[in-house]
Design a protein around this motif. Structure first.
Motif, PDB file in Angstrom:
ATOM      1  N   ASN A 198       0.848  -1.205   0.000  1.00  0.00           N
ATOM      2  CA  ASN A 198       0.000   0.000   0.000  1.00  0.00           C
ATOM      3  C   ASN A 198       0.879   1.249   0.000  1.00  0.00           C
ATOM      4  O   ASN A 198       0.927   1.990   0.984  1.00  0.00           O
ATOM      5  CB  ASN A 198      -0.918   0.001   1.232  1.00  0.00           C
ATOM      6  CG  ASN A 198      -1.744  -1.268   1.350  1.00  0.00           C
ATOM      7  OD1 ASN A 198      -2.780  -1.403   0.731  1.00  0.00           O
ATOM      8  ND2 ASN A 198      -1.260  -2.201   2.168  1.00  0.00           N
ATOM      9  N   TYR A 201      -0.429   4.692   1.255  1.00  0.00           N
ATOM     10  CA  TYR A 201      -0.950   4.827   2.609  1.00  0.00           C
ATOM     11  C   TYR A 201       0.081   5.502   3.510  1.00  0.00           C
ATOM     12  O   TYR A 201       1.282   5.296   3.359  1.00  0.00           O
ATOM     13  CB  TYR A 201      -1.310   3.456   3.181  1.00  0.00           C
ATOM     14  CG  TYR A 201      -2.592   2.856   2.642  1.00  0.00           C
ATOM     15  CD1 TYR A 201      -3.116   3.243   1.404  1.00  0.00           C
ATOM     16  CD2 TYR A 201      -3.272   1.882   3.361  1.00  0.00           C
ATOM     17  CE1 TYR A 201      -4.283   2.692   0.915  1.00  0.00           C
ATOM     18  CE2 TYR A 201      -4.454   1.320   2.874  1.00  0.00           C
ATOM     19  CZ  TYR A 201      -4.946   1.731   1.651  1.00  0.00           C
ATOM     20  OH  TYR A 201      -6.103   1.185   1.167  1.00  0.00           O
ATOM     21  N   GLY A 237      -5.546   5.787   2.795  1.00  0.00           N
ATOM     22  CA  GLY A 237      -5.587   4.843   3.902  1.00  0.00           C
ATOM     23  C   GLY A 237      -4.381   5.002   4.809  1.00  0.00           C
ATOM     24  O   GLY A 237      -3.467   5.789   4.523  1.00  0.00           O
ATOM     25  N   TYR A 238      -4.381   4.240   5.897  1.00  0.00           N
ATOM     26  CA  TYR A 238      -3.335   4.392   6.911  1.00  0.00           C
ATOM     27  C   TYR A 238      -2.907   3.032   7.448  1.00  0.00           C
ATOM     28  O   TYR A 238      -3.734   2.121   7.618  1.00  0.00           O
ATOM     29  CB  TYR A 238      -3.845   5.255   8.073  1.00  0.00           C
ATOM     30  CG  TYR A 238      -4.232   6.645   7.642  1.00  0.00           C
ATOM     31  CD1 TYR A 238      -3.304   7.675   7.649  1.00  0.00           C
ATOM     32  CD2 TYR A 238      -5.527   6.918   7.203  1.00  0.00           C
ATOM     33  CE1 TYR A 238      -3.648   8.950   7.237  1.00  0.00           C
ATOM     34  CE2 TYR A 238      -5.882   8.191   6.786  1.00  0.00           C
ATOM     35  CZ  TYR A 238      -4.942   9.206   6.799  1.00  0.00           C
ATOM     36  OH  TYR A 238      -5.283  10.450   6.374  1.00  0.00           O
ATOM     37  N   LYS A 257     -12.013   5.874   4.376  1.00  0.00           N
ATOM     38  CA  LYS A 257     -10.619   5.436   4.262  1.00  0.00           C
ATOM     39  C   LYS A 257     -10.400   4.057   4.898  1.00  0.00           C
ATOM     40  O   LYS A 257     -11.193   3.607   5.710  1.00  0.00           O
ATOM     41  CB  LYS A 257      -9.698   6.483   4.900  1.00  0.00           C
ATOM     42  CG  LYS A 257      -9.802   7.842   4.195  1.00  0.00           C
ATOM     43  CD  LYS A 257      -8.848   8.853   4.780  1.00  0.00           C
ATOM     44  CE  LYS A 257      -8.989  10.194   4.058  1.00  0.00           C
ATOM     45  NZ  LYS A 257      -8.042  11.203   4.581  1.00  0.00           N
TER      46      LYS A 257
END
Length: 316
Positions: A198, A201, A237-238, A257
């Motif tokens: 990702n 992110y 996102g995270y 998210k």
């Protein structure tokens, strides 16, 4: 009889009962970010340990029900000695807070001149009573920089202490070997794997994590700092390197998210001991109550007041 009746109550009934008891008994419910989602949803205020303890002092209610671990209830009582403090599970402890002893503190004091004992707010009242100043993960860098002493004994978290040491090289930061069981288990390979999968992110890291994990963070800070980042950042996102309880508030703040956690062990079992049933029972019976020795409270108040004084001066 009441216990048997309560055991049969469903979540909806418990929530309704909790809301009723707040009004009937003049109780404010405070919940840490790491407790179960349903506790956060029924709480009047949600935050980190020091933020909530300070807030407890200003609320008009004369009874505080603190949903967290026991040192948090102690801090609320120390800062609000005239109020009643109850907890859903007063035996919910913090392993890291128990990793330091007063004998260790006094031994280091005897070894160094020009020393300040800096205690993370995530410590017992006994530890605070033997310290010069408390800090949070939000203000630790500024406060340590502001201290006149060259030698800093930071207790008990070796990871947060290492982070401070790396950011404040002008001080001789002496570390203790305590650690948060949750943050300490977050590993670099798991975080890197998620970053590779990702790349867009953002990586959010609490400084209680190990230095190698902290180095991977796009944002490093307290639970509140990480939550605030989610509210203002436009990342899709995270990757969240802290206790999973914060995800509930993050998802509310940014519902569109995605939030990922690197390991399955990012759960504080002590925090999860707080349940709706225990919360209802505590409010119903007004027990268990946090009770402390008056002299200990006064001694533990000093480093907390010193932190507030320094924080105020730094803002000016």
């Amino acid at each position: 009889m009441r216990e048997k009746m309560n055991a049969k109550m469903g979540d909806a009934e418990l929530v309704a009962g909790i809301q009723r008891l707040k009004q009937e008994k003049d109780i404010v419910v405070l919940a840490h970010f790491y407790v179960q989602d349903e506790i956060q949803d029924v709480a009047d205020y949600i935050g980190d340990s020091y933020q909530l303890a300070k807030l407890a002092k200003t609320t008009p209610q004369q009874t505080i029900c603190f949903c967290g671990v026991n040192f948090m209830g102690e801090s609320a009582k120390i800062l609000s000695p005239g109020k009643r403090v109850i907890m859903p599970d007063i035996k919910a402890g913090c392993p890291m807070a128990d990793m330091i002893t007063t004998d260790e503190i006094e031994r280091v004091k005897a070894q160094y001149d020009d020393l300040a004992v800096v205690a993370y707010v995530n410590t017992t009242a006994e530890t605070k009573a033997h310290s010069d100043v408390c800090v949070t993960s939000s203000n630790c860098l500024e406060i340590v920089r502001s201290l006149p002493q060259k030698n800093i004994y930071f207790i008990p978290d070796i990871n947060l202490g290492s982070y401070i040491k790396s950011q404040v090289p002008e001080k001789n930061v002496i570390l203790h070997d305590g650690f948060c069981c949750v943050h300490h288990k977050i590993r670099v390979p798991a975080v890197q794997e998620m970053i590779e999968a990702n790349p867009d992110y953002k990586v959010l890291v609490h400084p209680e994590a190990q230095a190698e994990v902290v180095a991977l963070g796009d944002v490093v800070g307290s639970t509140k700092v990480l939550l605030d980042e989610v509210k203002k950042n436009d990342a899709p996102g995270y990757i969240v390197c802290t206790e999973v309880g914060i995800l509930h508030q993050m998802q509310k703040a940014a519902p569109g998210k995605e939030f990922l956690v690197p390991t399955r062990t990012q759960t504080c079992r002590s925090m999860k001991r707080n349940t709706l049933q225990k919360l209802y029972d505590a409010m119903d019976t007004m027990t268990p109550e946090v009770k402390m020795d008056e002299e200990l409270m006064q001694q533990a108040l000093r480093p907390l007041e010193k932190m507030m004084e320094l924080s105020l001066n730094l803002v000016r």
